[in-house]
Design a protein around this motif. Structure first.
Motif, PDB file in Angstrom:
ATOM      1  N   LEU A   9       0.850  -1.179   0.000  1.00 32.26           N
ATOM      2  CA  LEU A   9       0.000   0.000   0.000  1.00 32.26           C
ATOM      3  C   LEU A   9       0.884   1.227   0.000  1.00 32.26           C
ATOM      4  N   GLY A  10       0.604   2.153  -0.908  1.00 29.64           N
ATOM      5  CA  GLY A  10       1.406   3.360  -0.978  1.00 29.64           C
ATOM      6  C   GLY A  10       0.533   4.576  -1.116  1.00 29.64           C
ATOM      7  N   PRO A  20       4.655  11.168  -2.119  1.00 28.30           N
ATOM      8  CA  PRO A  20       3.404  11.464  -1.431  1.00 28.30           C
ATOM      9  C   PRO A  20       3.073  12.950  -1.442  1.00 28.30           C
ATOM     10  N   ASP A  21       1.813  13.260  -1.443  1.00 29.32           N
ATOM     11  CA  ASP A  21       1.347  14.639  -1.388  1.00 29.32           C
ATOM     12  C   ASP A  21       1.633  15.198   0.003  1.00 29.32           C
ATOM     13  N   GLN A  28      -6.015  13.448  -1.669  1.00 28.15           N
ATOM     14  CA  GLN A  28      -4.996  12.429  -1.456  1.00 28.15           C
ATOM     15  C   GLN A  28      -5.327  11.207  -2.303  1.00 28.15           C
ATOM     16  N   VAL A  29      -4.299  10.538  -2.810  1.00 28.93           N
ATOM     17  CA  VAL A  29      -4.477   9.321  -3.581  1.00 28.93           C
ATOM     18  C   VAL A  29      -3.681   8.199  -2.933  1.00 28.93           C
ATOM     19  N   ILE A 270      -4.850  -0.267  -7.964  1.00 33.59           N
ATOM     20  CA  ILE A 270      -6.113   0.416  -7.720  1.00 33.59           C
ATOM     21  C   ILE A 270      -5.779   1.703  -6.974  1.00 33.59           C
ATOM     22  N   PHE A 271      -6.381   2.801  -7.383  1.00 31.56           N
ATOM     23  CA  PHE A 271      -6.155   4.088  -6.727  1.00 31.56           C
ATOM     24  C   PHE A 271      -7.429   4.514  -6.015  1.00 31.56           C
ATOM     25  N   VAL A 272      -7.272   5.092  -4.821  1.00 36.89           N
ATOM     26  CA  VAL A 272      -8.412   5.576  -4.041  1.00 36.89           C
ATOM     27  C   VAL A 272      -8.198   7.042  -3.719  1.00 36.89           C
ATOM     28  N   LEU A 273      -9.067   7.884  -4.266  1.00 41.24           N
ATOM     29  CA  LEU A 273      -9.002   9.337  -4.080  1.00 41.24           C
ATOM     30  C   LEU A 273      -9.868   9.748  -2.899  1.00 41.24           C
ATOM     31  N   THR A 274      -9.308  10.546  -1.988  1.00 40.09           N
ATOM     32  CA  THR A 274     -10.059  11.102  -0.858  1.00 40.09           C
ATOM     33  C   THR A 274      -9.700  12.574  -0.692  1.00 40.09           C
TER      34      THR A 274
END
Length: 276
Positions: A9-10, A20-21, A28-29, A270-274
């Protein structure tokens, strides 16, 4: 067949290999990376938003249906023998996952088990979704088909649209999809059998999904992930950018509307945007 695998996980600020942002208050991704030789497609959040089902693509064999925790842990392959892309949809209460397989639309418990056929089509099925009340499964065969899960009766929707990525509205009264025949994001009213176009795009990777309020839509366009807000009186939706990026695909909004899962064409993540 089930196989437990631990994923890396990154966090990243983009869809390349950027660091990283540094702005935790902004978008955030999170990146869930597959093992070498595996690609990820068609992510779908579970009803509680804690897991993701997806197409587990292995270059050496047929695609499989898999699930993984959204923190990247506990990856499990649930079934193999999928069609070109193993599109899936979760039942809101039973935790069953419906998915497209060579022998038709199948169902399997999200914790693992033996898949069983729930519908045998005449051709390839795609674009699966389950209504929020759990009563109907929709998919596209030659035309979109509504399957009543309680008794297996079907209703074919009369349309010439080449519908991909079918999604029920939160109230179950409309269907959202991308029409390959006209290159438009379309909205069909299931009560009146009328259809309107929301957005034109020549991006063949376009897909769209509802936010839980039923008034906003996340859509992948040429430029990235955009937010469409529907307007009263038939006015064109307003548009705003949520995440810029190239070759994004397979958008899915979490049940609480706070996260967006997507993939990048040809990538093994898989990317998860929040935080948008």
């Amino acid at each position: 067949m089930t196989v437990a695998v631990v994923l890396a996980l990154g966090a990243c600020g983009g869809d390349d290999d950027s660091p990283p942002d540094d702005n935790p208050s902004g978008p955030q991704v999170k990146e869930i990376t597959m093992p070498t030789g595996i690609t990820a497609n068609s992510p779908r959040f579970s009803p509680d938003g804690l897991r993701i089902s997806f197409d587990y693509g292995n270059t050496d064999q047929e695609d499989s249906l898999a699930v993984v925790d959204r923190d990247g842990q506990n990856l499990k392959v649930l079934a193999d023998g999928c069609d070109t892309f193993c599109e899936s949809a979760w039942h809101p209460t039973t935790q069953e996952i419906f998915f497209s397989r060579e022998d038709g639309v199948n169902s399997v418990p999200s914790t693992g088990g033996t898949p069983h056929v729930v519908y045998e089509p005449f051709g390839f099925t795609k674009g699966l979704d389950v209504s929020a009340d759990g009563q109907y499964l929709v998919f596209s065969e030659f035309r979109p088909v509504l399957l009543k899960l309680s008794d297996g009766t079907t209703r074919e929707l009369d349309t010439e649209d080449n519908a991909y990525g079918l999604r029920f509205s939160p109230d179950g009264k409309k269907l959202l999809y991308f029409d390959y025949s006209t290159d438009t994001v379309r909205l069909r009213d299931l009560e009146t059998d009328t259809t309107i176009s929301l957005l034109a795009t020549d991006n063949y990777l376009t897909s769209a999904d509802w936010f839980p309020d039923g008034n906003r839509i996340a859509v992948i366009t040429d430029d990235g992930i955009e937010l469409l807000t529907l307007q009263a009186g038939g006015a064109a939706p307003t548009r705003s950018m949520l995440k810029e990026g190239f070759a994004l695909k397979d958008v899915d909004v979490s049940p609480d509307g706070k996260s967006i899962a997507y993939c990048v064409n040809g990538r093994r993540s898989i990317f998860v945007l929040t935080g948008f």
